[in-house]
Design an enzyme around this catalytic site. Structure first.
Site, PDB file in Angstrom:
ATOM      1  N   GLU A 132       0.717  -1.050  -0.074  1.00  0.00           N
ATOM      2  CA  GLU A 132      -0.139   0.107   0.011  1.00  0.00           C
ATOM      3  C   GLU A 132       0.673   1.197   0.031  1.00  0.00           C
ATOM      4  OE1 GLU A 132      -3.104   0.530  -0.502  1.00  0.00           O
ATOM      5  OE2 GLU A 132      -3.593  -1.462  -0.529  1.00  0.00           O
ATOM      6  N   GLN A 172       1.074   7.049  -5.586  1.00  0.00           N
ATOM      7  CA  GLN A 172       2.111   7.581  -6.437  1.00  0.00           C
ATOM      8  C   GLN A 172       2.998   6.743  -7.466  1.00  0.00           C
ATOM      9  OE1 GLN A 172       1.779  10.850  -6.349  1.00  0.00           O
ATOM     10  NE2 GLN A 172       0.925  11.136  -4.359  1.00  0.00           N
ATOM     11  N   TYR A 213      -6.592   6.191   4.571  1.00  0.00           N
ATOM     12  CA  TYR A 213      -6.665   5.170   3.395  1.00  0.00           C
ATOM     13  C   TYR A 213      -5.922   3.875   3.787  1.00  0.00           C
ATOM     14  CZ  TYR A 213      -5.735   2.361  -0.508  1.00  0.00           C
ATOM     15  OH  TYR A 213      -5.708   1.456  -1.232  1.00  0.00           O
ATOM     16  N   ASP A 231      -9.679   5.385  -2.324  1.00  0.00           N
ATOM     17  CA  ASP A 231      -8.513   5.865  -2.792  1.00  0.00           C
ATOM     18  C   ASP A 231      -8.782   6.719  -4.406  1.00  0.00           C
ATOM     19  OD1 ASP A 231      -9.065   3.603  -4.729  1.00  0.00           O
ATOM     20  OD2 ASP A 231      -6.900   3.170  -4.814  1.00  0.00           O
ATOM     21  N   CYS A 253     -12.585   0.813 -15.359  1.00  0.00           N
ATOM     22  CA  CYS A 253     -13.125   2.389 -15.275  1.00  0.00           C
ATOM     23  C   CYS A 253     -11.907   3.355 -15.228  1.00  0.00           C
ATOM     24  CB  CYS A 253     -14.114   2.415 -13.922  1.00  0.00           C
ATOM     25  SG  CYS A 253     -15.063   3.979 -14.125  1.00  0.00           S
ATOM     26  N   CYS A 300     -17.114   0.768 -20.349  1.00  0.00           N
ATOM     27  CA  CYS A 300     -18.029   0.388 -19.942  1.00  0.00           C
ATOM     28  C   CYS A 300     -19.003  -0.894 -20.452  1.00  0.00           C
ATOM     29  CB  CYS A 300     -19.253   1.598 -20.497  1.00  0.00           C
ATOM     30  SG  CYS A 300     -18.603   3.123 -19.673  1.00  0.00           S
ATOM     31  N   CYS A 353     -25.061   2.360 -13.615  1.00  0.00           N
ATOM     32  CA  CYS A 353     -24.103   3.200 -13.705  1.00  0.00           C
ATOM     33  C   CYS A 353     -24.714   4.742 -14.171  1.00  0.00           C
ATOM     34  CB  CYS A 353     -22.723   3.062 -14.357  1.00  0.00           C
ATOM     35  SG  CYS A 353     -22.001   4.396 -14.391  1.00  0.00           S
TER      36      CYS A 353
HETATM   37 FE1  SF4 Z   1     -17.110   3.291 -15.019  1.00  0.00          FE
HETATM   38 FE2  SF4 Z   1     -19.724   3.250 -15.124  1.00  0.00          FE
HETATM   39 FE3  SF4 Z   1     -18.314   2.742 -17.369  1.00  0.00          FE
HETATM   40 FE4  SF4 Z   1     -18.439   1.024 -15.299  1.00  0.00          FE
HETATM   41  S1  SF4 Z   1     -20.155   1.555 -16.522  1.00  0.00           S
HETATM   42  S2  SF4 Z   1     -16.666   1.614 -16.511  1.00  0.00           S
HETATM   43  S3  SF4 Z   1     -18.511   2.426 -13.385  1.00  0.00           S
HETATM   44  S4  SF4 Z   1     -18.292   4.691 -16.253  1.00  0.00           S
END
Ligand code: SF4
Length: 388
Positions: free
Chosen positions: A58, A63, A141, A159, A213, A220, A229
């Site tokens: 971690e 960075q 975190y 994070d 994502c 997506c 989403c």
């Molecule tokens: Fe990100 Fe939403 Fe696309 Fe999934 S559906 S990759 S959470 S933007």
């Protein structure tokens, strides 16, 4: 903050008001854990989730890109297999193992934290939140990551990856770094945490942010959370998270030089408390207005060591980024007339005249390591043995 949209949010209880958001539906994330089981990367600390390994990983991952962190993790744990070994190591050794990762305060804090664990926790990484937060370099975190991933405690975390996923999933329309957004992100993380599954759930969110994502070009179509989403439904995923204010990049002109005398070069060790505390370097510093880089290196040597040097040749110009600085490091070969006096150090706590081969065992900041690599790839400077 959560954005109110005209149509009903896909997440049944998305935080649709900035005043009193309701709890989101954990069921909307049901596909996340099966996705993680099938797609997680075989990272070395995931073999047994040893607290020591989770803690080191971690800190390294802050960075740092994953591939790079894995290489450093394997080298580090091969040499320092547990808390006791870190505590017993010399600072020079710790910094050398960290060399190239940057943000050296992380390595110094690891070292100090290991010593604190020996004193307070019998050489174990503690489990209690309060004990973790009392360690150098451990913030909210990191403490939450150790508690959930190493100890399986029901501890939410946020994070940069989790923040990005939530900003898209819930269509939060303020920069993720703002305090109010951070509060909302941590609230959502807590509300969505499935009891008893924090280890997998937290890693799954971070893994989704790293692999699917992603900051640019979220995939997506491959996302297990796509049906839930908001950003996808509104076709605004590339615009979430809302960008924060960009920090200006500051150009910085520096000069340094390799001073050769009787087959050795002069190096000094930076003082503790310095951003590069404990690292070795060739003396040097900023080029002042009206000064040439060659004049600057001569002045810097006088100010930092008391040596009167002269430039024998320009070597190279190294460019690299450091936090918000764009550094131009002008490098020279230097010589002195007569026998060198004892240095009078003003920026450093140790010094030596080192044979080139000795320098491989010392940790240098990135610009100076690049200079060493540049030198190693060429015929040796007059009067010197080869560099490697
Ligand atoms: Fe990100 Fe939403 Fe696309 Fe999934 S559906 S990759 S959470 S933007």
């Amino acid at each position: 903050m959560p954005r109110t949209t005209a149509s009903a949010p896909v997440l049944s209880a998305s935080a649709a008001t900035t005043t009193e958001p309701t709890a989101p539906s954990a069921a909307a994330l049901a596909a996340l854990l099966p996705w993680f089981a099938a797609n997680k990367r075989p990272l070395p600390w995931r073999r047994d989730y040893q607290p020591y390994h989770v803690w080191i990983s971690e800190i390294m991952l802050q960075q740092t890109q994953m591939d790079r962190a894995v290489d450093y993790f394997l080298r580090w744990t091969g040499r320092l297999p547990d808390v006791a070994a870190v505590a017993a190591a010399r600072e020079d050794e710790v910094l050398k193992l960290w060399e190239g990762l940057g943000y050296y305060s992380r390595a110094r804090n690891l070292h100090a934290a290991a010593r604190a664990m020996m004193e307070r926790h019998d050489g174990r990484v503690p489990e209690a939140m309060e004990a973790l937060l009392a360690l150098p370099g451990v913030g909210r975190y990191t403490a939450a990551a150790v508690r959930s991933i190493a100890y399986g405690r029901d501890e939410p975390l946020v994070d940069a990856n989790v923040a990005r996923v939530f900003c898209r999933l819930f269509d939060l329309d303020a920069p993720a770094g703002e305090a109010a957004t951070q509060r909302e992100l941590w609230r959502l993380a807590g509300a969505l945490l499935p009891p008893g599954r924090a280890r997998e759930h937290n890693q799954a969110l971070m893994e989704l942010g790293a692999l699917v994502c992603t900051p640019r070009g979220p995939r997506c179509a491959a996302c297990p959370l796509a049906p839930a989403c908001e950003a996808r439904r509104l076709d605004i995923a590339p615009h979430r998270p809302v960008p924060g204010k960009k920090k200006d990049i500051v150009p910085l002109a520096l000069a340094t030089g390799v001073l050769v005398h009787q087959g050795r070069v002069f190096v000094q060790k930076r003082a503790p408390g310095d951003v590069w505390g404990g690292l070795w370097e060739f003396p040097g510093g900023g080029v002042e207005p009206g000064e040439t880089p060659a004049q600057a290196v001569i002045r810097e040597y006088m100010e930092e060591t008391g040596f009167t040097v002269r430039v024998t040749a320009p070597l190279t110009v190294i460019r690299h980024g450091y936090t918000r600085f764009r550094v131009t490091l002008n490098c020279f070969a230097l010589a002195m007339d007569g026998a060198p006096p004892e240095p009078v150090l003003t920026e450093a706590v140790d010094w030596r005249w080192a044979a080139p081969r000795e320098l491989t065992a010392l940790a240098f900041p990135a610009g100076h390591r690049k200079l060493l690599d540049w030198l190693a790839a060429r015929p040796p400077l007059p009067g010197l043995e080869p560099w490697a």
